[in-house]
Design a protein around this motif. Sequence first.
Motif, short mmCIF file in Angstrom:
data_model
loop_
_atom_site.label_atom_id
_atom_site.label_comp_id
_atom_site.label_asym_id
_atom_site.label_seq_id
_atom_site.Cartn_x
_atom_site.Cartn_y
_atom_site.Cartn_z
N GLN A 148 34.05 29.92 37.14
CA GLN A 148 35.23 29.23 37.65
C GLN A 148 35.61 29.77 39.03
O GLN A 148 36.00 29.01 39.93
N ALA A 149 35.50 31.10 39.21
CA ALA A 149 35.80 31.70 40.51
C ALA A 149 34.79 31.27 41.56
O ALA A 149 35.15 30.97 42.71
N VAL A 150 33.53 31.23 41.18
CA VAL A 150 32.48 30.78 42.11
C VAL A 150 32.74 29.34 42.53
O VAL A 150 32.67 28.99 43.72
N ALA A 198 53.56 51.12 41.86
CA ALA A 198 54.15 50.89 40.54
C ALA A 198 55.18 49.77 40.54
O ALA A 198 55.50 49.21 39.49
N GLN A 199 55.69 49.43 41.72
CA GLN A 199 56.71 48.38 41.83
C GLN A 199 56.09 46.99 42.01
O GLN A 199 56.83 46.00 42.05
N LEU A 200 54.77 46.91 42.10
CA LEU A 200 54.09 45.64 42.40
C LEU A 200 53.40 45.05 41.17
O LEU A 200 53.02 45.79 40.24
N SER A 201 53.25 43.75 41.20
CA SER A 201 52.47 43.07 40.16
C SER A 201 50.98 43.29 40.43
O SER A 201 50.58 43.77 41.50
N GLY A 202 50.14 42.89 39.47
CA GLY A 202 48.71 43.02 39.65
C GLY A 202 48.19 42.25 40.85
O GLY A 202 47.37 42.76 41.63
N GLY A 203 48.70 41.05 41.02
CA GLY A 203 48.25 40.25 42.16
C GLY A 203 48.67 40.85 43.49
O GLY A 203 47.91 40.84 44.47
N PRO A 228 45.12 33.67 35.28
CA PRO A 228 44.51 32.55 36.02
C PRO A 228 45.27 32.13 37.27
O PRO A 228 44.65 31.86 38.30
N LYS A 229 46.60 32.07 37.21
CA LYS A 229 47.37 31.65 38.38
C LYS A 229 47.22 32.66 39.52
O LYS A 229 47.01 32.28 40.68
N THR A 230 47.32 33.95 39.19
CA THR A 230 47.17 34.99 40.21
C THR A 230 45.74 35.01 40.75
O THR A 230 45.53 35.19 41.96
N THR A 231 44.78 34.81 39.87
CA THR A 231 43.38 34.73 40.30
C THR A 231 43.21 33.63 41.34
O THR A 231 42.56 33.83 42.38
N GLY A 232 43.82 32.49 41.07
CA GLY A 232 43.72 31.37 42.02
C GLY A 232 44.29 31.72 43.38
O GLY A 232 43.72 31.36 44.42
N SER A 233 45.41 32.45 43.39
CA SER A 233 46.03 32.81 44.67
C SER A 233 45.17 33.82 45.44
O SER A 233 45.08 33.75 46.67
N ILE A 234 44.54 34.75 44.73
CA ILE A 234 43.68 35.73 45.40
C ILE A 234 42.43 35.05 45.94
O ILE A 234 41.98 35.33 47.08
N LEU A 235 41.85 34.14 45.17
CA LEU A 235 40.68 33.41 45.66
C LEU A 235 41.03 32.56 46.88
O LEU A 235 40.25 32.49 47.84
N GLU A 266 34.32 42.00 41.08
CA GLU A 266 35.14 41.65 39.91
C GLU A 266 36.63 41.82 40.22
O GLU A 266 37.42 42.21 39.35
N ALA A 267 37.02 41.52 41.46
CA ALA A 267 38.38 41.81 41.91
C ALA A 267 39.46 40.97 41.23
O ALA A 267 40.64 41.30 41.30
N THR A 268 39.07 39.87 40.58
CA THR A 268 40.07 39.03 39.90
C THR A 268 40.00 39.14 38.38
O THR A 268 40.74 38.46 37.68
#
Length: 369
Positions: free
Chosen positions: A209-211, A146-151, A180-187, A173-175
């Motif tokens: 875009q993720a691909v 609960a203390q963490l962001s989605g990323g 978008p910014k967090t998605t980029g960091s996870i990718l 579908e993990a992102t």
Amino acid sequence: MAEATPMIELSGIDVTFKEADRTVSAVKQVDLTVNKGDIYGIVGYSGAGKSTLVRVINQLQLQTNGTVTVNGQRLDQLHGKALRQARTKIGMIFQHFNLMNERTIGDNVRFPLLLGTTLSKQQQLDKVDELLALVGLSDKKNDYPAQLSGGQKQRVAIARALANDPEILISDEATSALDPKTTGSILALLKRLNETLGLTVVLITHEMQAVKAICNRVAVMQSGEIIERGDLLTIFSNPKEQLTQEFIETSTQVDSALANVVSQPRIQQLGVDERLVVLSYAGASTDDPLIAQLYEQFKVTPNILFGNVEILQKTPVGTLGLVLSGTAVDDALAYVKGQGVHVRVIDVPKYRAELANKAAKANRGEGDA
């Protein structure tokens, strides 16, 4: 070049669900080979069957027909303890993280190590520290989800998926729930894990875009079937299927550019010797002065409306929208195709009708099946 080693081999996969009054074919006769070290993207709209297909890989979803081979082992022939052991080499991460809210981050990551591991308690704790460092969350070990962001939650899920040193990581579908910014960091993290750990990654997504960001190979699914597949550059520079073109146009903003272009009165009144075209090209084709050659050789006048160039896998890939005018315009287009450039001629009335149909569906709240 070294010969590719198959890591995942799916052959003749059918998945059929029985409902009260009908039979649903979720996956239909799919063959798929993912080589060791690939980041393989499987893209499709909701309901295409992509998530069902990847669950067949680790036998969380049993196929109706077909065979499943992972790293040379027939998983579809395994049961019980043998299957559970094989599954430990296939990590999975999901859209909604699936973390245990009452456990600390460290305990979430450690949880897979409590199930049948040969590691001592200290070795488990050391492993947790190693994995949290790997995903950049060493300082969050004693926090709670609960203390963490989605990323950050997704990074914890990735660390947990790596606990048993898997050879394959499936991202379902993990992102999709991330900005978008967090998605980029996870990718970027998935790409780094692929390179540093030698992980084979299967990326399930509805976002091209993720691909485009990390995959080297891609398959496009529709209605339970793979309708197109290939290496990333080939798919982006020379798509064969309309659905593939739609995904690519969305990721490169061609769709929005075309929508603006076809709304202009001038474009709606093209003459008999005029064509609205979209050219897609990659690699050496980007170095050729094709536009200048069209006038020099065919006396065809180009009017450039929009354009985009980006780098995919260290190769320039471009898209150009333009109106070509001249009595030899069709000969000019044939020449362009001969230079390895993908040519799409836009039927303006038809394209406008398609846009209107999509807008009407959106207004009715209908999604893509």
